[in-house]
Scaffold this motif. Structure first.
Motif, PDB file in Angstrom:
ATOM      1  N   PRO A   1       0.836  -1.199   0.000  1.00 22.05           N
ATOM      2  CA  PRO A   1       0.000   0.000   0.000  1.00 22.05           C
ATOM      3  C   PRO A   1       0.874   1.253   0.000  1.00 22.05           C
ATOM      4  N   MET A   2       0.506   2.233  -0.799  1.00 23.71           N
ATOM      5  CA  MET A   2       1.211   3.515  -0.851  1.00 23.71           C
ATOM      6  C   MET A   2       0.172   4.622  -0.710  1.00 23.71           C
ATOM      7  N   VAL A   3       0.566   5.737  -0.093  1.00 21.71           N
ATOM      8  CA  VAL A   3      -0.391   6.811   0.172  1.00 21.71           C
ATOM      9  C   VAL A   3       0.184   8.139  -0.294  1.00 21.71           C
ATOM     10  N   ASN A   4      -0.709   9.064  -0.627  1.00 21.52           N
ATOM     11  CA  ASN A   4      -0.297  10.377  -1.112  1.00 21.52           C
ATOM     12  C   ASN A   4      -1.381  11.392  -0.756  1.00 21.52           C
ATOM     13  N   ILE A   5      -1.004  12.662  -0.682  1.00 15.86           N
ATOM     14  CA  ILE A   5      -1.973  13.748  -0.489  1.00 15.86           C
ATOM     15  C   ILE A   5      -2.402  14.255  -1.855  1.00 15.86           C
ATOM     16  N   ILE A   6      -3.704  14.215  -2.111  1.00 13.05           N
ATOM     17  CA  ILE A   6      -4.251  14.640  -3.402  1.00 13.05           C
ATOM     18  C   ILE A   6      -5.317  15.712  -3.167  1.00 13.05           C
ATOM     19  N   SER A   7      -5.199  16.831  -3.853  1.00 12.45           N
ATOM     20  CA  SER A   7      -6.203  17.892  -3.770  1.00 12.45           C
ATOM     21  C   SER A   7      -7.465  17.461  -4.500  1.00 12.45           C
ATOM     22  N   VAL A   8      -8.623  17.741  -3.898  1.00 11.64           N
ATOM     23  CA  VAL A   8      -9.893  17.289  -4.473  1.00 11.64           C
ATOM     24  C   VAL A   8     -10.936  18.399  -4.387  1.00 11.64           C
ATOM     25  N   ALA A   9     -12.044  18.173  -5.089  1.00 10.99           N
ATOM     26  CA  ALA A   9     -13.204  19.063  -5.005  1.00 10.99           C
ATOM     27  C   ALA A   9     -14.419  18.297  -5.491  1.00 10.99           C
ATOM     28  N   ASP A  10     -15.545  18.445  -4.787  1.00  7.60           N
ATOM     29  CA  ASP A  10     -16.785  17.821  -5.277  1.00  7.60           C
ATOM     30  C   ASP A  10     -17.711  18.866  -5.888  1.00  7.60           C
ATOM     31  N   SER A  11     -17.304  20.134  -5.783  1.00  9.07           N
ATOM     32  CA  SER A  11     -18.036  21.236  -6.411  1.00  9.07           C
ATOM     33  C   SER A  11     -17.183  22.487  -6.254  1.00  9.07           C
TER      34      SER A  11
ATOM     35  N   PHE B   1     -10.226  15.217  -9.171  1.00  5.18           N
ATOM     36  CA  PHE B   1      -8.826  15.499  -8.827  1.00  5.18           C
ATOM     37  C   PHE B   1      -7.956  15.406 -10.066  1.00  5.18           C
ATOM     38  N   TYR B   2      -6.822  16.119 -10.027  1.00  3.39           N
ATOM     39  CA  TYR B   2      -5.843  16.091 -11.112  1.00  3.39           C
ATOM     40  C   TYR B   2      -4.693  15.155 -10.761  1.00  3.39           C
ATOM     41  N   LEU B   3      -4.186  14.450 -11.764  1.00  4.37           N
ATOM     42  CA  LEU B   3      -3.014  13.591 -11.604  1.00  4.37           C
ATOM     43  C   LEU B   3      -2.033  13.858 -12.742  1.00  4.37           C
TER      44      LEU B   3
END
Length: 274
Positions: free
Chosen positions: A99-109, A121-123
């Motif tokens: 398992p690997m983890v990362n902080i990802i910026s998100v938005a639902d609106s 989210f952008y990758l």
């Protein structure tokens, strides 16, 4: 004839009043009583498991849902979230499959707009999370009520079950540029994360927009273990509807969310996995 000695004060000297003996005794008694009360309160708090009554104070009208409304709690946390902890299965040789983890910026609106419940989210393929998801697009994100210090500011440890958290598992789906959903998701991200506009314009990074296609939702917001919310119930929950203050909703008349004291659950026997 004896002449009495007279002492004169210099100009500007201020005489210091001397408290009567009775007043001094009352001051000492007051201090002793206060010390006894504080010691008793500290012992009582400790015996009750660390908290007599834990109270969550909200800013303005931003009150978390009652802990029994699991679908609404999930939608509430998703709508508030600016970022998530995103877990993937690593493709790095040394830890392949870990398992690997990362902080990802998100938005639902977009900020201030109605909740959709869908995380955008952008990758970029320069990042290991995108590389992992390119190989296997399964992922899990975790969101906590303490992401804006809500629990910490109210004296609740982030690991306490009463500091709500949700774990959403599913798959990352890439959204095609030029579609209505791409325009919506991009606008939502730009609204909450203005830096994202620079990301997609940076040469060689090739950011692309994704969304989380939900498979399972686990909500832990009270003692007794997580509750699982169906995607249908989650999407049907109205995260924007203001909560009515009711006694049975664990909400006080002043809008504060009250959590009962901690308790010790009934011991259970854990089976050993062979």
């Amino acid at each position: 004839m004896t002449i009495p000695t007279v002492s004169y004060k210099q100009f500007g000297d201020v005489s210091q009043p001397v408290a009567p003996v009775g007043t001094k005794r009352w001051i000492v008694l007051y201090i002793m009583i206060t010390a006894v009360l504080l010691t008793t309160l500290a012992c009582w708090n400790n015996l009750s498991g660390g908290s007599l009554v834990e109270i969550f104070k909200a800013d303005g009208d931003d009150v978390p849902p009652p802990h029994t409304q699991y679908a609404k709690m999930a939608r509430y946390l998703v709508h508030k979230a600016e970022w998530v902890s995103m877990g993937s299965l690593s493709t790095v040789d040394a830890i392949k499959g870990f398992p690997m983890v990362n902080i990802i910026s998100v938005a639902d609106s977009a900020r201030g707009e109605k909740s959709t419940g869908v995380l955008y989210f952008y990758l970029t393929m320069l990042d290991y999370t995108a590389q992992d998801l390119h190989k296997d697009n399964r992922l899990t994100v975790m969101l906590s009520l303490d992401q804006d210090k809500y629990c910490t500011n109210n004296g609740i440890d982030p690991m306490e079950p009463t500091c709500a958290r949700i774990m959403i598992s599913g798959r990352a789906d890439k959204i095609e540029n030029g579609t209505d959903e791409y325009a919506f998701g991009s606008r939502a991200m730009f609204s909450r994360h203005p830096a994202a506009e620079k990301w997609i314009k940076t040469d060689g990074h090739n950011f692309f927009l994704c969304k989380l296609n939900i498979t399972q939702i686990a909500v832990l917001d009270f003692y007794g273990g997580p509750h699982y919310v169906t995607v249908e119930d989650y999407m049907a929950a109205d995260a924007d509807k203001k909560l009515a203050v009711a006694a049975d909703d664990n909400t006080s008349s002043n809008g504060e969310r009250q959590i009962p004291p901690r308790f010790t659950p009934t011991p259970s026997t854990l089976s050993t996995v062979e």
